[in-house]
Scaffold this active site. Structure first.
Site, PDB file in Angstrom:
ATOM      1  N   ARG A   1     -16.154  -7.407  35.224  1.00 49.00           N
ATOM      2  CA  ARG A   1     -17.291  -8.243  36.915  1.00 49.00           C
ATOM      3  C   ARG A   1     -15.958  -7.636  37.859  1.00 49.00           C
ATOM      4  O   ARG A   1     -16.695  -6.626  38.163  1.00 49.00           O
ATOM      5  CB  ARG A   1     -16.159  -9.385  36.836  1.00 49.00           C
ATOM      6  CG  ARG A   1     -16.545 -10.367  38.193  1.00 49.00           C
ATOM      7  CD  ARG A   1     -16.782 -11.572  38.568  1.00 49.00           C
ATOM      8  NE  ARG A   1     -15.325 -11.952  37.994  1.00 49.00           N
ATOM      9  CZ  ARG A   1     -14.803 -13.106  38.133  1.00 49.00           C
ATOM     10  NH1 ARG A   1     -15.689 -13.664  38.307  1.00 49.00           N
ATOM     11  NH2 ARG A   1     -13.614 -13.380  37.965  1.00 49.00           N
TER      12      ARG A   1
ATOM     13  N   CYS B   1     -29.857  -6.413  35.386  1.00 43.82           N
ATOM     14  CA  CYS B   1     -31.209  -6.918  36.157  1.00 43.82           C
ATOM     15  C   CYS B   1     -31.041  -8.202  36.705  1.00 43.82           C
ATOM     16  O   CYS B   1     -32.153  -8.686  37.233  1.00 43.82           O
ATOM     17  CB  CYS B   1     -32.162  -6.267  35.501  1.00 43.82           C
ATOM     18  SG  CYS B   1     -32.465  -4.734  35.463  1.00 43.82           S
TER      19      CYS B   1
ATOM     20  N   ARG C   1     -23.328 -12.659  37.629  1.00 45.34           N
ATOM     21  CA  ARG C   1     -22.543 -12.536  38.595  1.00 45.34           C
ATOM     22  C   ARG C   1     -22.453 -12.034  40.119  1.00 45.34           C
ATOM     23  O   ARG C   1     -23.147 -11.249  40.288  1.00 45.34           O
ATOM     24  CB  ARG C   1     -21.426 -11.351  38.249  1.00 45.34           C
ATOM     25  CG  ARG C   1     -21.390 -12.522  36.638  1.00 45.34           C
ATOM     26  CD  ARG C   1     -19.918 -11.505  35.749  1.00 45.34           C
ATOM     27  NE  ARG C   1     -19.230 -12.186  34.673  1.00 45.34           N
ATOM     28  CZ  ARG C   1     -18.312 -11.062  34.036  1.00 45.34           C
ATOM     29  NH1 ARG C   1     -18.749 -10.376  33.974  1.00 45.34           N
ATOM     30  NH2 ARG C   1     -18.327 -12.023  32.693  1.00 45.34           N
TER      31      ARG C   1
ATOM     32  N   VAL D   1     -22.990 -11.234  43.873  1.00 45.64           N
ATOM     33  CA  VAL D   1     -21.873 -10.196  45.088  1.00 45.64           C
ATOM     34  C   VAL D   1     -22.658 -10.302  46.211  1.00 45.64           C
ATOM     35  O   VAL D   1     -21.951  -9.133  46.304  1.00 45.64           O
ATOM     36  CB  VAL D   1     -22.336  -9.111  43.866  1.00 45.64           C
ATOM     37  CG1 VAL D   1     -21.130  -9.153  42.836  1.00 45.64           C
ATOM     38  CG2 VAL D   1     -23.670  -8.549  44.097  1.00 45.64           C
TER      39      VAL D   1
END
Length: 246
Positions: free
Chosen positions: A102, A126, A131, A133
């Site tokens: 990550r 996609c 996660r 951001v």
């Protein structure tokens, strides 16, 4: 034996080596992209994530020399990395590399700040929500970058450079604070980061950036001020020990 008898009253002393903190080493390695000079990091832990990030940085053109364990050294004291980003050869971080870890998404900040552009895969490809951001991208937008999401990639552009601004995080984010710190270091003007993360790893990154010529105050508190400079230089920095291991 069903009992252990302990007689106290004696002083305890000794030295226990503590490994370098992974969560400090990763952003410090990424910060090497901010300068064309050599950044030397000591006490870098020998972990899989560190090895993954090495591959990512090499993909961007970073020259790397690793000084490993020598006779008489304790492996837990970490390795020494010498990182030199004299010429960034690629501003794209592909999914097959970013998906491994990550924190590798954070390369978007120094690439954008130094090169004016970056194309970095979202950690979940996609699947944008895998996660999030959004806070990291918000910080870059506040500094004047334009952000587009294209086929699972965050495409950031700032052809005229980044500009100092006020960044307020709605919730505390370590990654967002790291990204804002690195990007603001090379921005034109003063940046104030509100509701910043206060972890020791944030202060450690700030300390390294200051050694590299950045002007940072307040790291380790909720408000960090960064006065941007035109360029950063090399430095020598020891990764802070891992507080959880300690």
């Amino acid at each position: 034996m069903d009992r252990i008898r302990i007689t106290g009253g004696r002083d305890l002393n000794g030295v226990i080596p503590i490994s370098g903190a992974k969560n400090a080493a990763l952003p410090l390695m990424i910060a090497s992209l901010l300068t064309e000079d050599e950044l030397t990091l000591t006490n870098v832990p020998r972990l899989r994530d560190v090895e993954s990030l090495k591959r990512i940085l090499i993909n961007h053109g970073v020259d790397m020399m690793v000084a490993g364990k020598r006779t008489g050294e304790d492996a837990r004291r970490g390795q020494t990395l010498r990182l030199a980003s004299r010429s960034i050869t690629d501003t794209e971080a592909p999914y097959e590399l970013v998906s491994e870890m990550r924190a590798s998404f954070w390369v978007i900040a120094p690439l954008l700040a130094r090169m004016g552009e970056a194309r970095v895969s979202l950690p979940g490809g996609c699947a944008i929500g895998t996660r999030p951001v959004d806070l990291l991208l918000m910080a870059l937008e506040r500094l004047g970058a334009t952000i587009e999401i294209d086929a699972g990639y965050a495409v950031a552009r700032a052809p005229k450079g980044l500009k100092g601004a006020e960044i307020h995080f709605d919730k505390v984010t370590v990654g967002g604070t790291h990204v804002a710190l690195m990007a603001a270091s090379l921005a034109d003007g003063t940046t104030v980061i509100q509701n910043a993360a206060m972890e020791p790893e944030i202060a450690d990154l700030a300390a390294c950036l200051v050694k590299m010529g950045a002007r940072v105050s307040g790291a380790g508190t909720r408000v960090i001020e960064v006065k941007g400079v035109s360029r950063l230089h090399g430095a020598h920095h020891q990764v802070v020990p891992d507080r959880i291991e300690a």
